[in-house]
Every structure is written in structure tokens, then in C-alpha cells.
Scaffold this motif. Structure first.
Motif, PDB file in Angstrom:
ATOM      1  N   VAL A 131       0.814  -1.223   0.000  1.00  0.00           N
ATOM      2  CA  VAL A 131       0.000   0.000   0.000  1.00  0.00           C
ATOM      3  C   VAL A 131       0.843   1.267   0.000  1.00  0.00           C
ATOM      4  O   VAL A 131       0.357   2.334  -0.360  1.00  0.00           O
ATOM      5  N   ALA A 132       2.110   1.178   0.399  1.00  0.00           N
ATOM      6  CA  ALA A 132       2.949   2.374   0.450  1.00  0.00           C
ATOM      7  C   ALA A 132       4.289   2.118  -0.222  1.00  0.00           C
ATOM      8  O   ALA A 132       4.797   0.995  -0.228  1.00  0.00           O
ATOM      9  N   LEU A 133       4.820   3.163  -0.808  1.00  0.00           N
ATOM     10  CA  LEU A 133       6.083   3.096  -1.547  1.00  0.00           C
ATOM     11  C   LEU A 133       7.091   3.966  -0.797  1.00  0.00           C
ATOM     12  O   LEU A 133       6.941   5.189  -0.757  1.00  0.00           O
TER      13      LEU A 133
ATOM     14  N   PHE B 271       6.559   8.117   2.510  1.00  0.00           N
ATOM     15  CA  PHE B 271       5.775   7.012   1.941  1.00  0.00           C
ATOM     16  C   PHE B 271       4.742   7.551   0.959  1.00  0.00           C
ATOM     17  O   PHE B 271       3.846   8.296   1.336  1.00  0.00           O
ATOM     18  N   LEU B 272       4.875   7.154  -0.295  1.00  0.00           N
ATOM     19  CA  LEU B 272       3.925   7.560  -1.343  1.00  0.00           C
ATOM     20  C   LEU B 272       2.980   6.386  -1.631  1.00  0.00           C
ATOM     21  O   LEU B 272       3.220   5.267  -1.194  1.00  0.00           O
ATOM     22  N   PRO B 273       1.902   6.648  -2.388  1.00  0.00           N
ATOM     23  CA  PRO B 273       0.959   5.556  -2.663  1.00  0.00           C
ATOM     24  C   PRO B 273       1.613   4.397  -3.427  1.00  0.00           C
ATOM     25  O   PRO B 273       2.289   4.600  -4.431  1.00  0.00           O
ATOM     26  N   GLY B 274       1.436   3.192  -2.919  1.00  0.00           N
ATOM     27  CA  GLY B 274       1.953   1.993  -3.568  1.00  0.00           C
ATOM     28  C   GLY B 274       0.908   1.332  -4.438  1.00  0.00           C
ATOM     29  O   GLY B 274      -0.237   1.808  -4.526  1.00  0.00           O
TER      30      GLY B 274
ATOM     31  N   SER C 121      -2.642   0.617  -3.068  1.00  0.00           N
ATOM     32  CA  SER C 121      -3.598   1.708  -2.868  1.00  0.00           C
ATOM     33  C   SER C 121      -4.179   2.178  -4.201  1.00  0.00           C
ATOM     34  O   SER C 121      -5.368   2.490  -4.284  1.00  0.00           O
ATOM     35  N   LEU C 122      -3.358   2.191  -5.262  1.00  0.00           N
ATOM     36  CA  LEU C 122      -3.898   2.563  -6.586  1.00  0.00           C
ATOM     37  C   LEU C 122      -4.912   1.518  -7.059  1.00  0.00           C
ATOM     38  O   LEU C 122      -5.946   1.845  -7.639  1.00  0.00           O
TER      39      LEU C 122
ATOM     40  N   SER D 136      -6.874  -0.157  -5.340  1.00  0.00           N
ATOM     41  CA  SER D 136      -8.155  -0.056  -4.629  1.00  0.00           C
ATOM     42  C   SER D 136      -9.172   0.767  -5.410  1.00  0.00           C
ATOM     43  O   SER D 136     -10.375   0.597  -5.229  1.00  0.00           O
TER      44      SER D 136
ATOM     45  N   TYR E 210      -0.388  10.925 -10.394  1.00  0.00           N
ATOM     46  CA  TYR E 210       0.319  10.349  -9.249  1.00  0.00           C
ATOM     47  C   TYR E 210       0.830  11.435  -8.305  1.00  0.00           C
ATOM     48  O   TYR E 210       0.804  11.265  -7.083  1.00  0.00           O
TER      49      TYR E 210
ATOM     50  N   SER F 269     -10.141   6.278  -2.114  1.00  0.00           N
ATOM     51  CA  SER F 269      -9.603   5.092  -1.424  1.00  0.00           C
ATOM     52  C   SER F 269      -8.089   4.989  -1.577  1.00  0.00           C
ATOM     53  O   SER F 269      -7.428   4.373  -0.742  1.00  0.00           O
ATOM     54  N   VAL F 270      -7.510   5.590  -2.618  1.00  0.00           N
ATOM     55  CA  VAL F 270      -6.040   5.571  -2.744  1.00  0.00           C
ATOM     56  C   VAL F 270      -5.414   6.185  -1.489  1.00  0.00           C
ATOM     57  O   VAL F 270      -4.505   5.605  -0.888  1.00  0.00           O
TER      58      VAL F 270
ATOM     59  N   VAL G  58      -6.336   4.077   1.797  1.00  0.00           N
ATOM     60  CA  VAL G  58      -5.606   2.802   1.874  1.00  0.00           C
ATOM     61  C   VAL G  58      -4.119   3.050   2.150  1.00  0.00           C
ATOM     62  O   VAL G  58      -3.515   2.381   2.977  1.00  0.00           O
ATOM     63  N   THR G  59      -3.528   4.031   1.487  1.00  0.00           N
ATOM     64  CA  THR G  59      -2.076   4.210   1.652  1.00  0.00           C
ATOM     65  C   THR G  59      -1.721   4.825   2.999  1.00  0.00           C
ATOM     66  O   THR G  59      -0.650   4.543   3.543  1.00  0.00           O
TER      67      THR G  59
END
Lengths: 256, 256
Positions: A149-151, A157-160, A163-164, A166, B126, B166-167, B170-171
Motif C-alpha cells: 500500500v505504500a512506496l 511514503f507515497l501511494p503503492g 492503494s492505486l 483499490s 500520481y 480510497s487511494v 488505503v495508503t
């Protein structure tokens, strides 16, 4: 300690941290190579082609060939190929995903897809998500490279991928099949590539939730190395422990 | 049947369907205007400015002024203004959201935001999601204009605000406060604008899950009209019924 004949090795947090190599890991992999043990780098990163990953490793002094890198995109392409060899696929992801699908001779389409495959996509836009949703609603099977879920980045931490992904699961109500760690699917695929049995293979990584659980889920022994995500403190509250735990890979003795 | 003095009216599915007006609704609103009853159009669409919505309604023959349109973006801006009048806000959304925040004199920032506000954004990318995630992880309060997971279009159901949102949830692991229907927040704000009491106001809409539940959650009477989403069949399985149900707004008699 058991003697292992094959090694599945995580990358970020285990062999390097971002752009910094981990010296003990470099020495460890060199020893594996010198002693002739098969090893395969196993990464949830779906964005890169294995040749790019191998180049980065070699620049750090970690001996590796393109064939020794196995990404979640490759595992995903192999999985679809096994399920439906002539599948038409709508991908939402980066170069690594597109190339893995092409390498597996899968047809890439915009409409009437049999599969929608999604991974991390830092060039995501609404139209890609719209097409993904329309294909899933029209009956395409939904597959995801990995659920992280995280990068972790130098910015934080950015969206992983998870999370995308989802967006599509929430809008369609369809949960994807996840392929990457901690799922056993990617480990099963990797064992076929490596050519060793479950019993003689060790999964090595720094992240309990992905690397170690992947080993446990696939029924192979696991080695947690404290050079990345999971701390000793974290491990105290976990019931299902890794087979082994060490501070750095310098502590691990490779049999002859 | 009670006499109502104020009317909250949903738009898509109630007054028009996409670009087609619903004749019975046009007549109904004209009668409201002729008889001098206050009415307010209440929409979860966060992307448009109220003047654009009012223009569209007038072109369809539905009498309306900019002041008679209340969007989820406006409700969100009002909500934040009430919570923290000098709040710095990082928005992820379209023109309607940005303008509503500016109309409320809220400062728009990229970093160090007190609030991250997200709505439907068909120009999502992004970097916007990354900044949203970083601000929430740094402590910003997370607010969402509305939770609709799907957007009905002529192409089919595309991702709605709720699925894009949700992005970030969730993240970061942080759930937003939702403002739009079926939450009572937007109805509470709308009642202040309309100037009528709960007891004398009727919420009219075609969608049980948003319009009618918004009325129920806010404690006002509700009228379901079968010109849009919710069918008679759907209603059979629902325990908590609308106060009234009709096929078209031609069936509703407005008192003098």
C-alpha cells in the motif's frame, strides 16, 4: 542449521537501500556465485524490466544476470499465461509490466480484455482507471501484481500499487487476485525458474509482511535479516516466526 | 400529507438524466417558484461551480439562480471554514472544488496543509495523490466531498469520487470525513442556506442510498421519485423507507 541449495533473495532493504548497496549482502551473493548455488532476486517492484534491475545490481558489485531477476510483473505474466495462454490483457502499469506481458506473448488490448492487470503506475490517469473499470465490469478477471500500500521514497511514503489498485476494486466491487509477496504464487513461479525444491530453498528478506510471509505461505524456510523494514521489536509480537533471524547477512554461513 | 415550506432537490435522476430534462420535474420546480417556496438543488457533484449548474438548469427551463445550487464542494468548504476559519487546504479535485475553497477564503497550499480535501478528479495523477498522502501522513485532517464509488456515464460506470479517495485512505490508513449525501453534514449546511426548519423541509431524490438516506440521517422527511436509480423492486428489501414514494413529480401536490 539446514543446508540449502537454492536462494530466493529480496532486493530493497536486503541487498540495497534505495541507491546504497548493503556490503554484507554484496559479499553474501558473491559467495553464492563462487560456490555455484543457484539464486534468484525476487522483487514486488513491477515497474522495472529485469535487465534494468540486473544492471543496477552489477553496478553495485552484486553478480547477477537478467535471468536471475524475477519481478511481480513477470510472475503475473507467467500466471496469466498458465491460466489462459491466448488471453487478451488490459494492463495498468509501467514499462516493467508491459514488457513482461509482451515477453510472455500476451496480447495487449484496450477493450474486451480477458484480464485486467494492475501494478504500480506513476503515470496513472483517469482514462486508464476508467478503461480498467469498464473491462472488469464487462467480465475481465482482475489480477494485481502486488498489494504493497505504500512506496518508501526519499520524500516519505507515497501511494503503492495496493492503494492505486483499490480504485478498481472499490468502484467495481471485484477484489483482484494478488500475485506478489506475501502470496505464494510468486514463490511457486520463482521455484520453477530456480529449479530447486521447496525443501532445499531459503527465502531471504528484510520485510516480515511480504518476504517472510511469502516463504511461510509457500511452505519454504525463511531468513529475516534486520537491514530494512522489520525490527526486532516488531518481531516480538509476531506468532509465526521466520525460520531464522540475523542482523546482517555476514552472520550467515554458506555450506560448501 | 404534511405541508412543507422548503425543498431540497437532487439533480441527476431527479430533475434531469444526463443532458435530458425530466418534464414533470421542470413543471414541479416552476410551481415552487410561482408559489414562492424556497428550494435548493443539492448535488454530490463536486466538479462544477454552482453558476455552471444553474446555467444548465435554466437552459432546460428549470428556474434557478446560482444561490439555489449547493454542491458537495461548497458544503465541504463551509464545513472546513466552520472547523478552522484560517485553515490551509491541499485540494485534490476539479474546478468546482478549487472555486468553492476560494469562495470560502480558504488558503490553498501544496505542503503543511491543515486539511486534505478530495473529490472526483478526472485529471488525477500520481503527483496529486503523492502530495495528498504526504500531507495526511504529516497530520492533515482528511475530508472527502462525497463517497459515490461509481460515476454513471454514457460509457458505463466509471470510477467515482469514493473509489479515487480510497487511494489516500488505503495508503495512509486514515479514513476521511465524508461531507456529501448520505451524510447529514451536507443537509445541515443546506438547511442553513435554505432558511427553513427540519420539520418543514422535504428532501427529494431518486437515489435511496444517497438522497433518501441523507434525509433520514439528517432527521428530515424524504420523497423518493422513481425517475432514476432506485426501483420499486429495490425498495422492497429496504427496512427504513422514505416518507413518501412516487413515480414522477407530477403526482406531488404543492399546497398554496
Amino acid at each position: 542449521m539446514k543446508e540449502y541449495r537454492g536462494f530466493l533473495i529480496d532486493l530493497d532493504g536486503t541487498v540495497y537501500k534505495g541507491t546504497e548497496k548493503i556490503d554484507e549482502a554484496v559479499t553474501f551473493v558473491k559467495q553464492l556465485k563462487d560456490k555455484g548455488f543457484p539464486y534468484l532476486f525476487l522483487t514486488n517492484n513491477s515497474t522495472k524490466h529485469p535487465s534494468d534491475v540486473s544492471d543496477k545490481l552489477n553496478q553495485m558489485g552484486v553478480p547477477s544476470t537478467t535471468d536471475q531477476v524475477f519481478t511481480s510483473s513477470m510472475a503475473t505474466a507467467h500466471y496469466i499465461k498458465q491460466q489462459e495462454p491466448n488471453a487478451k490483457v488490459y494492463p495498468v502499469g509501467e514499462k516493467g509490466l508491459h514488457m513482461a506481458l509482451e515477453d510472455a506473448d500476451l496480447e495487449i488490448v484496450d477493450e474486451n480484455a480477458d484480464y485486467v492487470v494492475m501494478g504500480l503506475d506513476q503515470t496513472i490517469n483517469y482514462e486508464k482507471l476508467a478503461k480498467g473499470a469498464l473491462n472488469i465490469r464487462a467480465g475481465a478477471t482482475f489480477v494485481a501484481t502486488n498489494g504493497d500500500v505504500a512506496l518508501p521514497t526519499e520524500r516519505g511514503f507515497l501511494p503503492g500499487a495496493g492503494s492505486l489498485i483499490s480504485v478498481l476494486s472499490v468502484t467495481t466491487g471485484v477484489e483482484p487476485t494478488f500475485i506478489g509477496k506475501p502470496e505464494s504464487i510468486i514463490v511457486d513461479q520463482a521455484l520453477e525458474v530456480l529449479g530447486t525444491t521447496r525443501d532445499e530453498t531459503l527465502m531471504i528478506g528484510d520485510n516480515y509482511a511480504t518476504d517472510i510471509l511469502a516463504g511461510i505461505n509457500a511452505g519454504i524456510d525463511s531468513l529475516l535479516v534486520h537491514t530494512g523494514v522489520t525490527t526486532k521489536e516488531d518481531l516480538k509480537t509476531i506468532q509465526n516466526k521466520p525460520t531464522y533471524t540475523i542482523d546482517t547477512l555476514a552472520e550467515w554461513t554458506i555450506e560448501d
